[in-house]
Design a protein around this motif. Structure first.
Motif, PDB file in Angstrom:
ATOM      1  N   ILE A 150       0.854  -1.181   0.000  1.00 14.40           N
ATOM      2  CA  ILE A 150       0.000   0.000   0.000  1.00 14.40           C
ATOM      3  C   ILE A 150       0.894   1.235   0.000  1.00 14.40           C
ATOM      4  O   ILE A 150       1.820   1.349   0.808  1.00 14.40           O
ATOM      5  N   GLY A 151       0.622   2.150  -0.903  1.00 15.20           N
ATOM      6  CA  GLY A 151       1.361   3.408  -0.930  1.00 15.20           C
ATOM      7  C   GLY A 151       0.697   4.432  -0.024  1.00 15.20           C
ATOM      8  O   GLY A 151      -0.514   4.427   0.160  1.00 15.20           O
ATOM      9  N   TYR A 152       1.508   5.300   0.563  1.00 13.84           N
ATOM     10  CA  TYR A 152       0.922   6.343   1.394  1.00 13.84           C
ATOM     11  C   TYR A 152       0.762   7.627   0.590  1.00 13.84           C
ATOM     12  O   TYR A 152       1.461   7.875  -0.372  1.00 13.84           O
ATOM     13  N   SER A 153      -0.158   8.434   1.025  1.00 13.43           N
ATOM     14  CA  SER A 153      -0.533   9.632   0.278  1.00 13.43           C
ATOM     15  C   SER A 153       0.560  10.687   0.350  1.00 13.43           C
ATOM     16  O   SER A 153       0.969  11.089   1.447  1.00 13.43           O
ATOM     17  N   PRO A 154       1.072  11.180  -0.795  1.00 14.53           N
ATOM     18  CA  PRO A 154       2.028  12.290  -0.761  1.00 14.53           C
ATOM     19  C   PRO A 154       1.431  13.552  -0.153  1.00 14.53           C
ATOM     20  O   PRO A 154       2.151  14.344   0.467  1.00 14.53           O
ATOM     21  N   ILE A 155       0.116  13.743  -0.309  1.00 16.23           N
ATOM     22  CA  ILE A 155      -0.530  14.911   0.271  1.00 16.23           C
ATOM     23  C   ILE A 155      -0.501  14.832   1.792  1.00 16.23           C
ATOM     24  O   ILE A 155      -0.282  15.834   2.482  1.00 16.23           O
ATOM     25  N   ALA A 156      -0.713  13.634   2.346  1.00 14.84           N
ATOM     26  CA  ALA A 156      -0.675  13.480   3.799  1.00 14.84           C
ATOM     27  C   ALA A 156       0.736  13.673   4.331  1.00 14.84           C
ATOM     28  O   ALA A 156       0.934  14.276   5.388  1.00 14.84           O
ATOM     29  N   MET A 157       1.720  13.166   3.623  1.00 13.44           N
ATOM     30  CA  MET A 157       3.103  13.297   4.079  1.00 13.44           C
ATOM     31  C   MET A 157       3.583  14.746   4.050  1.00 13.44           C
ATOM     32  O   MET A 157       4.429  15.140   4.844  1.00 13.44           O
ATOM     33  N   ALA A 158       3.064  15.543   3.131  1.00 12.06           N
ATOM     34  CA  ALA A 158       3.509  16.938   2.975  1.00 12.06           C
ATOM     35  C   ALA A 158       2.387  17.905   3.294  1.00 12.06           C
ATOM     36  O   ALA A 158       2.324  18.998   2.734  1.00 12.06           O
ATOM     37  N   LYS A 159       1.511  17.544   4.216  1.00 12.71           N
ATOM     38  CA  LYS A 159       0.332  18.364   4.482  1.00 12.71           C
ATOM     39  C   LYS A 159       0.687  19.714   5.096  1.00 12.71           C
ATOM     40  O   LYS A 159      -0.023  20.701   4.887  1.00 12.71           O
ATOM     41  N   ASN A 160       1.776  19.807   5.864  1.00 13.07           N
ATOM     42  CA  ASN A 160       2.147  21.088   6.457  1.00 13.07           C
ATOM     43  C   ASN A 160       2.584  22.083   5.391  1.00 13.07           C
ATOM     44  O   ASN A 160       2.245  23.266   5.447  1.00 13.07           O
ATOM     45  N   ALA A 161       3.370  21.603   4.414  1.00 14.72           N
ATOM     46  CA  ALA A 161       3.796  22.494   3.334  1.00 14.72           C
ATOM     47  C   ALA A 161       2.612  22.954   2.498  1.00 14.72           C
ATOM     48  O   ALA A 161       2.515  24.128   2.122  1.00 14.72           O
ATOM     49  N   ILE A 162       1.697  22.023   2.199  1.00 11.56           N
ATOM     50  CA  ILE A 162       0.520  22.395   1.410  1.00 11.56           C
ATOM     51  C   ILE A 162      -0.411  23.285   2.231  1.00 11.56           C
ATOM     52  O   ILE A 162      -1.003  24.231   1.706  1.00 11.56           O
ATOM     53  N   GLY A 163      -0.545  23.005   3.522  1.00  7.55           N
ATOM     54  CA  GLY A 163      -1.374  23.855   4.370  1.00  7.55           C
ATOM     55  C   GLY A 163      -0.850  25.268   4.453  1.00  7.55           C
ATOM     56  O   GLY A 163      -1.630  26.233   4.474  1.00  7.55           O
ATOM     57  N   MET A 164       0.474  25.421   4.465  1.00 15.30           N
ATOM     58  CA  MET A 164       1.048  26.764   4.486  1.00 15.30           C
ATOM     59  C   MET A 164       0.767  27.493   3.176  1.00 15.30           C
ATOM     60  O   MET A 164       0.506  28.697   3.167  1.00 15.30           O
ATOM     61  N   ALA A 165       0.811  26.771   2.067  1.00 19.58           N
ATOM     62  CA  ALA A 165       0.486  27.386   0.777  1.00 19.58           C
ATOM     63  C   ALA A 165      -0.971  27.836   0.739  1.00 19.58           C
ATOM     64  O   ALA A 165      -1.285  28.921   0.221  1.00 19.58           O
TER      65      ALA A 165
END
Length: 440
Positions: free
Chosen positions: A185-200
């Motif tokens: 099972i692959g993990y979500s790149p969005i979940a792994m980088a959610k802080n960077a995306i949330g800051m954007a």
């Protein structure tokens, strides 16, 4: 059994449930306080651009099924049923481009891509239908085999409108996993980088609210006396000066009022620099060159072509290999896996400019390892008939083996000496050749 052996067995015991992507946001909310998931992340321009670039690149690559030849070469398996499904229409509702674009976007956002495989009685694939990753769970049966559980909503099927769980065997699902912890099972790149995306997301909301409140809401109106109705003064001020359309209007203050700004301008807060950094940060997550998402600050005419080639080599190629191996594993029958294989063609993306391609073709043609038809196929041109020499492999006549150089020269010298003797002989016997030579 030793303690080490017991611990080793317990650690390696298969889990009963892998929970699909349910753990995508197990680590809590983002530091910026913004809600980040696969759908809200797509509202960020950088995420949308990266997902679109990679999804369209994979969907636009030519995809073929090949057959191994007995002489060691390969040829397109045009008559294989899987060739039409992958190259043209995976199902009656989708083209190959839309199907691959959909699955690639799932893979980039959720870390997994699923498609239901419809087979006939002999096991051959008849159709492929995408499945949403957030509704799929991967479980392991007591016998160790994997099976898939899909949660179907009542509005998904008009044929069978009942909601419920659908259980699929591993041979009924095309599963393309991304980078993961267990290889299944692959993990979500969005979940792994959610802080960077949330800051954007927070930066975009701050910029939008700043321009929506052009009256500089961080300011204070000071009155020397006591106001009976402060709300009326505030509403009057906002009605005249709030909004970007009213920016830079001259304010008129009465009764000794003063305006004291307390807000920090975006330049001082490095607002623009922060937004630019977040774009590069998101591009780094998906390994997309910044110039492909509109940031040309570090790109020039001298390096942009090299960056495009590196995009194909280091970004697209791993995804291509992941797709090829997943398609071969899930769609080809066990008896076909040694005779057939699936392959994307990335040669079109590795092309140089017209002059570079022509120079390369000239070298290949003159050295005999490409024919005219080989070159014309790469340029999407019609073939030259074989009787006109389209399939000939030519080599430059000035080139010869080093071992034959002396013998070749000796033969020429012998022919030259023989011709001289013949001319002398004919001269003594009064041959007509003498007159021809004299005239020359």
């Amino acid at each position: 059994m030793s303690v080490f052996s017991r611990l080793f067995k317990a650690r390696d015991k298969p889990k009963n449930s892998l929970f699909g992507n349910a753990y995508s946001f197990f680590f809590g909310g983002t530091s910026s306080g913004k809600t980040v998931n696969e759908r809200t992340a797509m509202q960020t321009t950088a995420v949308y651009a990266c997902v679109r670039i990679l999804a369209e690149a994979i969907a636009g690559l030519p995809l073929h099924v090949y057959r191994y030849k007995e002489d060691g070469g390969k040829e397109k398996a045009l008559t294989h049923p899987l060739y039409y499904l992958l190259h043209d229409e995976p199902n009656p509702e989708m083209t190959s481009f839309v199907f691959r674009e959909t699955l690639m976007s799932h893979l980039l956002l959720w870390g997994n891509a699923y498609a239901q495989i419809i087979r006939d009685g002999s096991g051959r694939v008849l159709a492929l239908y995408p499945l949403l990753p957030n509704k799929m769970t991967v479980d392991r049966a007591p016998n160790g085999e994997l099976f898939y559980t899909y949660r179907r909503d009542s509005d998904e099927s008009r044929v069978n409108p009942k909601a419920g769980l659908i259980y699929l065997r591993s041979d009924e699902v095309l599963h393309i996993p991304g980078l993961g912890f267990d290889g299944l099972i692959g993990y979500s790149p969005i979940a792994m980088a959610k802080n960077a995306i949330g800051m954007a997301i927070a930066c975009e909301e701050y910029g939008a609210s700043f321009f929506a409140n052009g009256a500089n809401p961080g300011g204070v109106l000071e009155h020397p006396g006591v106001l009976k109705d402060p709300a009326k003064v505030r509403e009057s001020w906002n009605a005249v000066y709030q909004g970007s359309a009213n920016a830079h209007r001259i304010a008129v203050l009465e009764e000794g009022m003063k305006f004291q700004p307390i807000g920090i301008p975006p330049e001082q807060a490095q607002f623009l620099e922060t937004r630019k950094f977040q774009i590069n940060e998101i591009a780094r997550i998906f390994r997309v060159p910044p110039h492909m998402v509109g940031d040309l600050e570090k790109s020039s005419f001298s390096n942009i072509e090299q960056q495009s080639l590196e995009f194909v080599k280091y970004t697209l190629d791993p995804w291509v290999v992941r797709w090829e191996q997943a398609l071969q594993k899930a769609l080809l029958l066990p008896s076909e896996k040694r005779a057939y294989f699936v392959k994307f063609n990335v040669d079109g993306l590795l092309r140089g400019d017209y002059a570079s391609r022509m120079n390369g073709y000239a070298v290949a043609r003159q050295n005999g390892w490409m024919s005219a038809n080989d070159i014309r196929e790469l340029e999407d041109m019609n073939r030259i008939p074989a009787e006109l020499g389209g399939d000939l492999y030519l080599v430059n006549g000035n080139m010869t083996r080093l071992a034959d150089a002396g013998a070749f020269a000796g033969k020429n010298n012998a022919k030259t000496e023989g011709s001289k003797v013949e001319q002398i002989t004919k001269t003594k016997t009064g041959s007509p050749l003498l007159e021809l030579d004299t005239k020359r």
